[in-house]
Design a protein around this motif. Structure first.
Motif, PDB file in Angstrom:
ATOM      1  N   LYS A  33     -56.361  67.476 -86.261  1.00 41.68           N
ATOM      2  CA  LYS A  33     -55.789  66.276 -85.645  1.00 41.68           C
ATOM      3  C   LYS A  33     -56.843  65.189 -85.569  1.00 41.68           C
ATOM      4  O   LYS A  33     -58.043  65.475 -85.516  1.00 41.68           O
ATOM      5  N   ASP A  34     -56.370  63.946 -85.544  1.00 41.49           N
ATOM      6  CA  ASP A  34     -57.249  62.819 -85.258  1.00 41.49           C
ATOM      7  C   ASP A  34     -57.371  62.746 -83.746  1.00 41.49           C
ATOM      8  O   ASP A  34     -56.368  62.842 -83.025  1.00 41.49           O
ATOM      9  N   LEU A  35     -58.609  62.581 -83.254  1.00 42.67           N
ATOM     10  CA  LEU A  35     -58.863  62.570 -81.815  1.00 42.67           C
ATOM     11  C   LEU A  35     -59.543  61.273 -81.391  1.00 42.67           C
ATOM     12  O   LEU A  35     -60.229  60.629 -82.196  1.00 42.67           O
ATOM     13  N   PHE A  82     -58.783  63.588 -76.813  1.00 42.34           N
ATOM     14  CA  PHE A  82     -57.323  63.712 -76.827  1.00 42.34           C
ATOM     15  C   PHE A  82     -56.797  63.370 -78.213  1.00 42.34           C
ATOM     16  O   PHE A  82     -57.388  62.552 -78.932  1.00 42.34           O
ATOM     17  N   ALA A  83     -55.660  63.966 -78.580  1.00 40.32           N
ATOM     18  CA  ALA A  83     -55.027  63.692 -79.868  1.00 40.32           C
ATOM     19  C   ALA A  83     -54.478  62.271 -79.891  1.00 40.32           C
ATOM     20  O   ALA A  83     -53.860  61.812 -78.926  1.00 40.32           O
ATOM     21  N   ASP A 130     -50.942  61.494 -78.858  1.00 43.27           N
ATOM     22  CA  ASP A 130     -50.587  61.514 -77.438  1.00 43.27           C
ATOM     23  C   ASP A 130     -51.045  60.252 -76.697  1.00 43.27           C
ATOM     24  O   ASP A 130     -50.977  60.199 -75.475  1.00 43.27           O
ATOM     25  N   VAL A 131     -51.521  59.254 -77.450  1.00 42.85           N
ATOM     26  CA  VAL A 131     -52.116  58.057 -76.859  1.00 42.85           C
ATOM     27  C   VAL A 131     -51.226  56.831 -77.107  1.00 42.85           C
ATOM     28  O   VAL A 131     -50.720  56.644 -78.206  1.00 42.85           O
ATOM     29  N   THR A 132     -51.075  56.020 -76.066  1.00 39.20           N
ATOM     30  CA  THR A 132     -50.364  54.745 -76.165  1.00 39.20           C
ATOM     31  C   THR A 132     -51.300  53.643 -75.684  1.00 39.20           C
ATOM     32  O   THR A 132     -51.888  53.760 -74.608  1.00 39.20           O
ATOM     33  N   VAL A 133     -51.450  52.592 -76.472  1.00 39.55           N
ATOM     34  CA  VAL A 133     -52.280  51.451 -76.075  1.00 39.55           C
ATOM     35  C   VAL A 133     -51.530  50.672 -75.001  1.00 39.55           C
ATOM     36  O   VAL A 133     -50.356  50.353 -75.167  1.00 39.55           O
ATOM     37  N   VAL A 134     -52.205  50.382 -73.888  1.00 42.41           N
ATOM     38  CA  VAL A 134     -51.575  49.637 -72.806  1.00 42.41           C
ATOM     39  C   VAL A 134     -52.155  48.236 -72.661  1.00 42.41           C
ATOM     40  O   VAL A 134     -51.574  47.402 -71.987  1.00 42.41           O
ATOM     41  N   ASP A 135     -53.282  47.976 -73.292  1.00 36.12           N
ATOM     42  CA  ASP A 135     -53.903  46.659 -73.232  1.00 36.12           C
ATOM     43  C   ASP A 135     -54.647  46.459 -74.534  1.00 36.12           C
ATOM     44  O   ASP A 135     -55.594  47.180 -74.820  1.00 36.12           O
ATOM     45  N   ALA A 188     -63.547  55.317 -76.280  1.00 30.66           N
ATOM     46  CA  ALA A 188     -64.955  55.055 -76.563  1.00 30.66           C
ATOM     47  C   ALA A 188     -65.373  55.528 -77.950  1.00 30.66           C
ATOM     48  O   ALA A 188     -66.379  55.059 -78.483  1.00 30.66           O
ATOM     49  N   ASP A 189     -64.609  56.457 -78.563  1.00 32.92           N
ATOM     50  CA  ASP A 189     -64.991  57.005 -79.862  1.00 32.92           C
ATOM     51  C   ASP A 189     -63.752  57.606 -80.506  1.00 32.92           C
ATOM     52  O   ASP A 189     -62.728  57.805 -79.847  1.00 32.92           O
ATOM     53  N   ALA A 190     -63.863  57.908 -81.801  1.00 34.29           N
ATOM     54  CA  ALA A 190     -62.759  58.521 -82.531  1.00 34.29           C
ATOM     55  C   ALA A 190     -63.309  59.471 -83.582  1.00 34.29           C
ATOM     56  O   ALA A 190     -64.436  59.300 -84.051  1.00 34.29           O
ATOM     57  N   ALA A 191     -62.519  60.477 -83.932  1.00 38.41           N
ATOM     58  CA  ALA A 191     -62.904  61.451 -84.962  1.00 38.41           C
ATOM     59  C   ALA A 191     -61.641  61.866 -85.724  1.00 38.41           C
ATOM     60  O   ALA A 191     -60.615  62.141 -85.106  1.00 38.41           O
TER      61      ALA A 191
END
Length: 102
Positions: free
Chosen positions: A52-54, A85-86, A89-94, A33-36
């Motif tokens: 870190k980018d979150l 979350f960093a 540690d994120v993977t796009v699934v869709d 929903a957002d990023a920083a």
């Protein structure tokens, strides 16, 4: 230059959770929903600030508890089904439709 993490906004993702020692605990699924960018998250052993980018993930799907019943994710502030979350540690699934122009 714009924060490249904003390209993740609106995407369905899987967040991989690790211990401080780097052991995989499990994964959560939700929507960004957002990023920083460059958020201070602590210090290293030498006392240097770690940034870190979150991404802010919402609609986190409940996971089955020990009894098989769904248990909502609760972040450190006590809010359910969302949290920061960093990006690493994120993977796009869709991919979904693009929501922002580059």
């Amino acid at each position: 230059m714009a924060n490249p993490s904003y390209r993740l906004v609106g995407k369905s993702v899987r967040v991989h959770l690790y211990t401080r020692e780097g052991l995989l605990l499990g994964a959560l699924s939700g929507r960004v929903a957002d990023a920083a960018a460059d958020v201070p998250v602590g210090t290293d052993a030498a006392g240097q600030e770690i940034k870190k980018d979150l991404v802010y993930v919402v609609d986190i799907e409940p996971l089955p508890g020990p009894d098989g019943e769904p248990v909502p994710y609760t972040n450190s502030a006590g809010t359910e089904n969302e949290g920061w979350f960093a990006v690493q540690d994120v993977t796009v699934v869709d991919e979904g439709p693009p929501l922002m122009m580059n």
